[in-house]
Design a protein around this motif. Sequence first.
Motif, PDB file in Angstrom:
ATOM      1  N   ALA A   1       0.845  -1.197   0.000  1.00 23.80           N
ATOM      2  CA  ALA A   1       0.000   0.000   0.000  1.00 23.80           C
ATOM      3  C   ALA A   1       0.876   1.242   0.000  1.00 23.80           C
ATOM      4  O   ALA A   1       2.069   1.182   0.311  1.00 23.80           O
ATOM      5  N   GLN A   2       0.285   2.378  -0.344  1.00 22.29           N
ATOM      6  CA  GLN A   2       1.061   3.607  -0.434  1.00 22.29           C
ATOM      7  C   GLN A   2       0.472   4.772   0.342  1.00 22.29           C
ATOM      8  O   GLN A   2       1.142   5.800   0.457  1.00 22.29           O
TER       9      GLN A   2
ATOM     10  N   HIS B   1       9.722   2.924  -3.672  1.00 24.54           N
ATOM     11  CA  HIS B   1       8.304   2.894  -3.301  1.00 24.54           C
ATOM     12  C   HIS B   1       8.061   4.172  -2.499  1.00 24.54           C
ATOM     13  O   HIS B   1       8.917   4.562  -1.704  1.00 24.54           O
TER      14      HIS B   1
ATOM     15  N   GLN C   1       0.367   3.098  -8.204  1.00 25.50           N
ATOM     16  CA  GLN C   1       0.911   2.003  -7.396  1.00 25.50           C
ATOM     17  C   GLN C   1       2.337   1.672  -7.806  1.00 25.50           C
ATOM     18  O   GLN C   1       3.200   1.455  -6.982  1.00 25.50           O
ATOM     19  N   ASN C   2       2.590   1.608  -9.083  1.00 24.53           N
ATOM     20  CA  ASN C   2       3.923   1.281  -9.598  1.00 24.53           C
ATOM     21  C   ASN C   2       4.347   2.464 -10.453  1.00 24.53           C
ATOM     22  O   ASN C   2       3.977   2.575 -11.607  1.00 24.53           O
TER      23      ASN C   2
ATOM     24  N   SER D   1       0.115  -0.775 -13.174  1.00 25.57           N
ATOM     25  CA  SER D   1       0.098   0.260 -12.150  1.00 25.57           C
ATOM     26  C   SER D   1      -1.354   0.624 -11.882  1.00 25.57           C
ATOM     27  O   SER D   1      -2.042   1.143 -12.755  1.00 25.57           O
ATOM     28  N   THR D   2      -1.801   0.308 -10.684  1.00 24.34           N
ATOM     29  CA  THR D   2      -3.159   0.654 -10.297  1.00 24.34           C
ATOM     30  C   THR D   2      -3.195   2.116  -9.891  1.00 24.34           C
ATOM     31  O   THR D   2      -2.305   2.598  -9.193  1.00 24.34           O
TER      32      THR D   2
ATOM     33  N   GLN E   1      -4.870   5.133  -7.835  1.00 20.84           N
ATOM     34  CA  GLN E   1      -5.642   5.357  -6.617  1.00 20.84           C
ATOM     35  C   GLN E   1      -5.881   6.863  -6.515  1.00 20.84           C
ATOM     36  O   GLN E   1      -4.949   7.653  -6.646  1.00 20.84           O
TER      37      GLN E   1
ATOM     38  N   THR F   1      -6.538   0.133 -13.630  1.00 20.20           N
ATOM     39  CA  THR F   1      -5.157  -0.313 -13.798  1.00 20.20           C
ATOM     40  C   THR F   1      -4.668  -0.040 -15.216  1.00 20.20           C
ATOM     41  O   THR F   1      -5.353  -0.344 -16.188  1.00 20.20           O
TER      42      THR F   1
END
Length: 186
Positions: free
Chosen positions: A17-18, A93, A115-116, A138-139, A141, A171
């Motif tokens: 998670a970020q 990250h 995400q990525n 890469s999702t 958010q 994504t």
Amino acid sequence: QLNELNDMVQSIELVGAQAFTETDGVISPSSITINANCINGATISKWYIDNVENTSYVSSDKLSITIPSSYMLDNNIVPIKVTDSTGELYDLHTLYLISDSTGAKGDDAYTVILQNENVSFSVDNSSNTVLSDQSYSSTVQIFQGTTERTDFTIGEINSANGITISVQDRTVILSVKNGDKITENN
């Protein structure tokens, strides 16, 4: 031969998670764990938080780091890095604190997190020829204030330079095919 070479290429990928959120002075979740996926025998040597080596939050097997929410009290953005013993293999990250207590009163700000946020494809260094079929995702958010939004659409993203780009729900997927050449963006 290229497929055999790709099976020998080591890499490290961080996943987790970020986003921490702060509402009425309370930060949640209580912690975020980031896991290191070691590929083709890569091993973890060091973890860094804000470019400073950290051992206190690292698991005994060095395959994960757990950042407590209290770490975010004085930080809105926290970069995490992991390296192998040579320092040549690494991944990054980023953790974010999304808070309801900063900024002028009015409409909530939007925050977009990938995400990525960094993708590297294995290619032959001299020809930029792709070594094997590869796909990374890469999702996306999105937060409005501290509320996560799921009612958004990702528009069309054009494929270019030998990289195929597709979108599935929230994504973005970047793919290359074995033997294709990745060209420079002019």
